[in-house]
Enzyme design. Structure first.
Site, PDB file in Angstrom:
ATOM      1  N   ALA A  63     142.664 -25.632  70.432  1.00 42.29           N
ATOM      2  CA  ALA A  63     141.639 -25.639  71.698  1.00 42.29           C
ATOM      3  C   ALA A  63     141.922 -24.658  72.660  1.00 42.29           C
ATOM      4  CB  ALA A  63     141.818 -27.246  72.288  1.00 42.29           C
ATOM      5  N   GLY A 106     144.270 -27.622  67.466  1.00 40.29           N
ATOM      6  CA  GLY A 106     142.930 -28.473  67.216  1.00 40.29           C
ATOM      7  C   GLY A 106     142.417 -27.767  65.935  1.00 40.29           C
ATOM      8  N   GLU A 109     143.710 -29.724  62.993  1.00 41.26           N
ATOM      9  CA  GLU A 109     142.961 -30.871  63.053  1.00 41.26           C
ATOM     10  C   GLU A 109     141.639 -30.913  62.348  1.00 41.26           C
ATOM     11  OE1 GLU A 109     144.833 -33.809  66.355  1.00 41.26           O
ATOM     12  OE2 GLU A 109     144.255 -31.905  67.124  1.00 41.26           O
ATOM     13  N   GLU A 129     151.307 -28.867  69.660  1.00 40.37           N
ATOM     14  CA  GLU A 129     150.909 -29.390  70.789  1.00 40.37           C
ATOM     15  C   GLU A 129     152.003 -30.165  71.734  1.00 40.37           C
ATOM     16  OE1 GLU A 129     147.387 -30.153  68.251  1.00 40.37           O
ATOM     17  OE2 GLU A 129     149.385 -30.002  68.123  1.00 40.37           O
TER      18      GLU A 129
END
Length: 255
Positions: A63, A106, A109, A129
């Protein structure tokens, strides 16, 4: 079709999208999320196989921290990335992640939400993270244990293990490892194998796979009841029987 954060190529039976923010190693910002939602909407109304890759030798670095740093409780509970990745996982037809370079946070993911993952020899997959004071909150804590087992998932999520392509192949997190130049060809070859099957049967299988354990076997029976009445089922089975008959005659003629 070029967009701000994605490059999209639509073919008759599949869609290729390239995460295209190489200046930030394809970090996932709100603009990219919005564009991916638009792609999902199109594939929900007109199902096709989806192939996701990244520009510039990176799948996605995670992200966009510049946006994440200002997000608070409200944004966390809104599940900005989670909602998108759930939507990608639920697309009617299979989704292939073509991973080159880093797939972190992310980005990892996003790859976990896909049905298939192919990697290059230089792929690196991980979830750092916790080092940024957050959790991998968009699917890794439950998808990753299902994919690689809880012990390895804990190594990745709690101790910062980053999987190499060889690691990922050994764990079956990826189905194939290729050289970078052959990545999209490998993804297309997998898409071709998938598309040899009946689309309605593929979509029914995805729905059955996604159903909770408690829904089985009824969900399978319900899906099968629909497929048993389909023209495609009869045509494919007839073709199979005809081909088997021809092969038998050929074998008998050679004896």
């Amino acid at each position: 079709m070029a967009q701000a954060s994605l490059s999209v190529e639509e073919r008759s039976d599949r869609v290729h999208i390239v995460l295209n923010r190489p200046e930030s190693r394809n970090s996932i910002d709100q603009g990219m999320i919005d564009e991916l939602h638009a792609v999902c909407a199109k594939l929900e109304s007109g199902p096709k196989v989806l192939v996701i890759s990244g520009a510039g030798g990176t799948f996605a670095s995670g992200a966009d921290i510049r946006q994440m740093i200002d997000r608070g409780r409200t944004e966390a509970l809104a599940g900005i990335n989670t909602t998108l990745f759930q939507r990608i996982a639920a697309l009617p037809m299979p989704v292939i992640a073509a991973i080159d370079g880093y797939a972190l946070g992310g980005g990892a993911e996003l790859a976990y939400a896909c049905d298939f993952r192919i990697a290059t020899t230089r792929a690196k997959i991980g979830n750092p993270e916790a080092g940024l004071g957050i959790i991998a909150g968009a699917g890794a804590t439950w998808r990753l244990p299902e994919l690689v087992g809880e012990p390895v998932a804990k190594e990745i999520l709690l101790a910062g293990r980053v999987l190499t392509a060889a690691d990922a192949l050994e764990l079956r997190l990826v189905s194939e490892v290729v050289e970078p130049a052959g990545l999209l060809d490998a993804a297309d070859a997998l898409a071709d194998r998938i598309l040899n099957y009946d689309p309605d049967a593929l979509m029914a299988t995805k729905r059955a796979l996604a159903a909770p354990r408690s829904a089985h076997p009824q969900v399978d029976l319900d899906e099968q009841a629909i497929l048993f009445e389909s023209d495609a089922k009869r045509a494919r089975m007839t073709a199979f029987l005809n081909k088997r008959g021809q092969n038998k005659k050929t074998a008998e003629g050679e004896e």
